[in-house]
Design a protein around this motif. Structure first.
Motif, PDB file in Angstrom:
ATOM      1  N   ARG A  58      48.051  72.405  23.145  1.00  0.00           N
ATOM      2  CA  ARG A  58      48.634  73.514  23.893  1.00  0.00           C
ATOM      3  C   ARG A  58      50.115  73.641  23.560  1.00  0.00           C
ATOM      4  NH1 ARG A  58      44.139  74.131  24.601  1.00  0.00           N
ATOM      5  NH2 ARG A  58      42.950  74.672  26.452  1.00  0.00           N
ATOM      6  N   GLN A  59      50.515  74.847  23.216  1.00  0.00           N
ATOM      7  CA  GLN A  59      51.931  75.153  23.036  1.00  0.00           C
ATOM      8  C   GLN A  59      52.425  75.796  24.324  1.00  0.00           C
ATOM      9  OE1 GLN A  59      52.722  77.902  19.785  1.00  0.00           O
ATOM     10  NE2 GLN A  59      54.756  77.028  19.483  1.00  0.00           N
ATOM     11  N   LEU A  60      53.481  75.236  24.887  1.00  0.00           N
ATOM     12  CA  LEU A  60      54.014  75.715  26.168  1.00  0.00           C
ATOM     13  C   LEU A  60      55.451  76.169  25.963  1.00  0.00           C
ATOM     14  CD1 LEU A  60      52.597  72.603  27.995  1.00  0.00           C
ATOM     15  CD2 LEU A  60      51.786  74.947  28.406  1.00  0.00           C
ATOM     16  N   PHE A  61      55.887  77.129  26.770  1.00  0.00           N
ATOM     17  CA  PHE A  61      57.192  77.757  26.530  1.00  0.00           C
ATOM     18  C   PHE A  61      58.038  77.738  27.788  1.00  0.00           C
ATOM     19  CE2 PHE A  61      59.716  81.785  25.585  1.00  0.00           C
ATOM     20  CZ  PHE A  61      60.385  81.266  24.492  1.00  0.00           C
ATOM     21  N   ARG A  69      54.536  72.319  36.296  1.00  0.00           N
ATOM     22  CA  ARG A  69      53.534  73.062  35.518  1.00  0.00           C
ATOM     23  C   ARG A  69      52.765  72.116  34.590  1.00  0.00           C
ATOM     24  NH1 ARG A  69      55.900  76.286  30.545  1.00  0.00           N
ATOM     25  NH2 ARG A  69      56.052  74.124  29.873  1.00  0.00           N
ATOM     26  N   GLU A  88      44.438  69.293  35.251  1.00  0.00           N
ATOM     27  CA  GLU A  88      43.328  70.226  35.068  1.00  0.00           C
ATOM     28  C   GLU A  88      42.543  69.929  33.795  1.00  0.00           C
ATOM     29  OE1 GLU A  88      45.154  74.026  37.561  1.00  0.00           O
ATOM     30  OE2 GLU A  88      45.133  74.086  35.376  1.00  0.00           O
ATOM     31  N   SER A 115      55.934  81.552  17.000  1.00  0.00           N
ATOM     32  CA  SER A 115      55.441  80.312  17.598  1.00  0.00           C
ATOM     33  C   SER A 115      55.156  79.230  16.577  1.00  0.00           C
ATOM     34  CB  SER A 115      54.184  80.592  18.426  1.00  0.00           C
ATOM     35  OG  SER A 115      53.196  81.234  17.639  1.00  0.00           O
ATOM     36  N   VAL A 116      54.983  79.591  15.344  1.00  0.00           N
ATOM     37  CA  VAL A 116      54.614  78.595  14.333  1.00  0.00           C
ATOM     38  C   VAL A 116      54.931  79.159  12.961  1.00  0.00           C
ATOM     39  CG1 VAL A 116      52.231  79.467  14.129  1.00  0.00           C
ATOM     40  CG2 VAL A 116      52.702  77.085  13.570  1.00  0.00           C
ATOM     41  N   ARG A 152      36.599  78.884   8.951  1.00  0.00           N
ATOM     42  CA  ARG A 152      37.801  78.495   9.665  1.00  0.00           C
ATOM     43  C   ARG A 152      39.048  78.724   8.813  1.00  0.00           C
ATOM     44  NH1 ARG A 152      38.684  75.253  14.184  1.00  0.00           N
ATOM     45  NH2 ARG A 152      36.461  74.941  14.454  1.00  0.00           N
ATOM     46  N   ARG A 193      48.714  84.297  13.961  1.00  0.00           N
ATOM     47  CA  ARG A 193      50.040  84.109  14.551  1.00  0.00           C
ATOM     48  C   ARG A 193      50.078  84.731  15.942  1.00  0.00           C
ATOM     49  NH1 ARG A 193      50.224  81.368  10.864  1.00  0.00           N
ATOM     50  NH2 ARG A 193      51.823  81.051   9.303  1.00  0.00           N
ATOM     51  N   GLN A 194      50.556  83.939  16.890  1.00  0.00           N
ATOM     52  CA  GLN A 194      50.796  84.436  18.247  1.00  0.00           C
ATOM     53  C   GLN A 194      52.283  84.754  18.337  1.00  0.00           C
ATOM     54  OE1 GLN A 194      49.848  81.603  21.393  1.00  0.00           O
ATOM     55  NE2 GLN A 194      49.411  83.272  22.795  1.00  0.00           N
ATOM     56  N   ARG A 204      44.784  81.397  34.197  1.00  0.00           N
ATOM     57  CA  ARG A 204      44.736  81.102  35.642  1.00  0.00           C
ATOM     58  C   ARG A 204      44.886  82.354  36.517  1.00  0.00           C
ATOM     59  NH1 ARG A 204      43.547  77.302  32.866  1.00  0.00           N
ATOM     60  NH2 ARG A 204      44.384  75.192  33.025  1.00  0.00           N
ATOM     61  N   GLY A 217      54.718  80.456  30.607  1.00  0.00           N
ATOM     62  CA  GLY A 217      54.848  79.665  29.391  1.00  0.00           C
ATOM     63  C   GLY A 217      53.544  79.148  28.827  1.00  0.00           C
ATOM     64  N   PHE A 218      52.408  79.581  29.363  1.00  0.00           N
ATOM     65  CA  PHE A 218      51.128  79.199  28.767  1.00  0.00           C
ATOM     66  C   PHE A 218      50.814  80.162  27.623  1.00  0.00           C
ATOM     67  CE2 PHE A 218      50.557  77.738  33.207  1.00  0.00           C
ATOM     68  CZ  PHE A 218      50.357  76.395  32.951  1.00  0.00           C
ATOM     69  N   SER A 219      50.145  79.661  26.598  1.00  0.00           N
ATOM     70  CA  SER A 219      49.855  80.517  25.452  1.00  0.00           C
ATOM     71  C   SER A 219      48.366  80.758  25.242  1.00  0.00           C
ATOM     72  CB  SER A 219      50.461  79.921  24.186  1.00  0.00           C
ATOM     73  OG  SER A 219      50.028  78.595  23.996  1.00  0.00           O
ATOM     74  N   VAL A 220      47.538  79.908  25.790  1.00  0.00           N
ATOM     75  CA  VAL A 220      46.104  80.017  25.545  1.00  0.00           C
ATOM     76  C   VAL A 220      45.354  79.248  26.622  1.00  0.00           C
ATOM     77  CG1 VAL A 220      46.054  77.963  24.030  1.00  0.00           C
ATOM     78  CG2 VAL A 220      44.313  79.738  23.735  1.00  0.00           C
ATOM     79  N   THR A 221      44.092  79.589  26.824  1.00  0.00           N
ATOM     80  CA  THR A 221      43.241  78.827  27.725  1.00  0.00           C
ATOM     81  C   THR A 221      41.841  78.814  27.118  1.00  0.00           C
ATOM     82  OG1 THR A 221      42.497  78.628  30.037  1.00  0.00           O
ATOM     83  CG2 THR A 221      42.763  80.870  29.188  1.00  0.00           C
ATOM     84  N   THR A 222      40.880  78.294  27.846  1.00  0.00           N
ATOM     85  CA  THR A 222      39.494  78.290  27.357  1.00  0.00           C
ATOM     86  C   THR A 222      38.581  78.800  28.472  1.00  0.00           C
ATOM     87  OG1 THR A 222      39.045  76.069  28.177  1.00  0.00           O
ATOM     88  CG2 THR A 222      39.888  76.240  25.914  1.00  0.00           C
ATOM     89  N   GLU A 234      38.164  76.045  31.048  1.00  0.00           N
ATOM     90  CA  GLU A 234      39.301  75.888  31.956  1.00  0.00           C
ATOM     91  C   GLU A 234      39.329  76.969  33.026  1.00  0.00           C
ATOM     92  OE1 GLU A 234      42.359  74.846  28.650  1.00  0.00           O
ATOM     93  OE2 GLU A 234      43.471  75.295  30.480  1.00  0.00           O
ATOM     94  N   HIS A 278      39.415  76.531  36.893  1.00  0.00           N
ATOM     95  CA  HIS A 278      40.753  76.534  37.481  1.00  0.00           C
ATOM     96  C   HIS A 278      41.402  77.899  37.680  1.00  0.00           C
ATOM     97  CE1 HIS A 278      40.602  72.224  37.107  1.00  0.00           C
ATOM     98  NE2 HIS A 278      40.417  72.306  35.812  1.00  0.00           N
TER      99      HIS A 278
END
Ligand SMILES: [Fe+2]
Ligand SMILES: [Fe+2]
Lengths: 240, 240
Positions: free
Chosen positions: A11-14, A45, A52, A186-187, B5, B11-12, B144, B184-189, B192, B196
């Motif tokens: 996870r990348q967080l900001f 956070r 979680e 981001s990368v 893959r 890129r995000q 979330r 500051g979250f960038s992704v979830t599943t 999750e 949550h």
């Protein structure tokens, strides 16, 4: 059989105020996790996310002693006493574990290789996850740029050598994750930076000239950040 | 043989002022690319990145008619005339290509499945890249949370149905990429969010009650954003 690729939770967080990236890496087989460059303001956070995801934090890693924000390592350790703080041995700071060139940090079945990349600060360390072709470069290399070299033992000549010998020498497809980005990137990859980094594609002489003439303002939060980060953000138990 | 893959360049990208994520996806074999939710203020950045990566933009996709920022699609099309704008057919807006449930958008050897996910707006579309187990959820599902439902044909009941039937019904390991994040979250599943998400784990009745009582302020930039986004950000050639 699970491939190595599937072993990683990533996870990348900001942190918006300081444009800082924090990275959560965890091994799916053992649920052991590390955080790279956690930010004090975001510890609640991050603790919630760790809970979680059901992972256990073993290392709170700082790529270097930051000047722009206070590390979350100290507060994370208070909440999770089994977590150890990690810092480059040349940083002059305090930490549970000091790392040097070529050392390895294991978390579960994954491993980070430590590469000393001084120049922004003496203790700057890049952490490489070879299994996934990822490297966490701190402020040594930023997307199309690099960290400043005008305080905290900064040296453009040293930074140039570090980035070229330790980061841009990685295979071309390796993904590079910076500690900051101010434009929304981001990368990046080794290949991209070899071709398009605005500073590090220059000769060493030109690079030094660029870095010596940036005339950047004094970082806003340096006076509170440096003393706290030198002790990995550990607050005095009595005063906390 | 290259695995699927390895076919993807991903890129995000982030727009700080409105906390909007833009996604660049490109096929490595053909260098055909799409941008999902480009932001007008970031078009120069994005054009430069497309050039540096050597990819050709075929689609400028909007997950919906945004109320908080102006889409970059129009300006991108001016710079890259071969690029087509894409929007959900129920959006009431203008675009080169309208997509409906189950349609497929091909770029090179990669393909996005379109899933209608109304509720935040009527035309909201989620784009799924099954080859990589990724879905781009716009404002239908946020990390979330979810988009608001109190204007632009919003309906909490419709949103609840959309998210559960079209997004959270995807395999558990699918990664979900939102159009915004404010923490500051960038992704979830899928896994999750099923466990949550603070709103969508509730019953439909509770969800509706929550959404009807958010009392959010009127979006700051809605009055300039909606008219522009209804025409995919296409500015009049004379006035531009
Ligand atoms: Fe720094
Ligand atoms: Fe929206």
């Amino acid at each position: 059989m699970a491939s190595v690729r599937n072993l990683l939770v990533f996870r990348q967080l900001f942190h918006k105020e300081t444009s800082t990236y924090t990275y959560l890496l965890a091994c799916k087989q053992t649920m052991k996790a590390v955080l790279i460059d956690p930010v004090l303001d975001c510890v609640e956070r991050d603790l919630k996310l760790l809970r979680e995801l059901g992972v256990q934090l073993v290392y709170g890693i700082n790529t270097h002693v930051h000047a722009d924000h206070i590390t979350g390592t100290g507060k994370l350790k208070q909440a999770l006493p089994d977590c150890k703080s990690v810092l480059g041995s040349k940083s002059g700071g305090r930490a549970d574990i000091f790392v040097d060139q070529s050392e390895r940090l294991k978390f579960g079945n994954l491993m980070l290789e430590c590469r000393s990349t001084p120049g922004h600060t003496n203790g700057c360390t890049t952490f490489v996850l070879h299994d996934r072709a990822m490297a966490f470069t701190g402020d040594a290399l930023l997307v199309r740029g690099c960290g400043r070299t005008d305080f905290q033992q900064g040296s453009p000549s040293t930074l140039y050598e570090s980035v070229h010998s330790q980061i841009l020498s990685l295979p071309k497809h390796y993904k590079l994750y910076p500690a900051h980005d101010y434009k929304g990137f981001s990368v990046t990859t080794v290949e991209e930076e070899l071709a398009h980094n605005t500073r590090l594609t220059k000769s060493k002489e030109e690079f030094i000239k660029i870095m010596d003439n940036l005339n950047l303002p004094y970082p806003k939060r340096i006076d509170e950040s440096l003393p706290a980060n030198l002790i990995c953000g550990v607050t005095d138990p009595v005063s906390s």
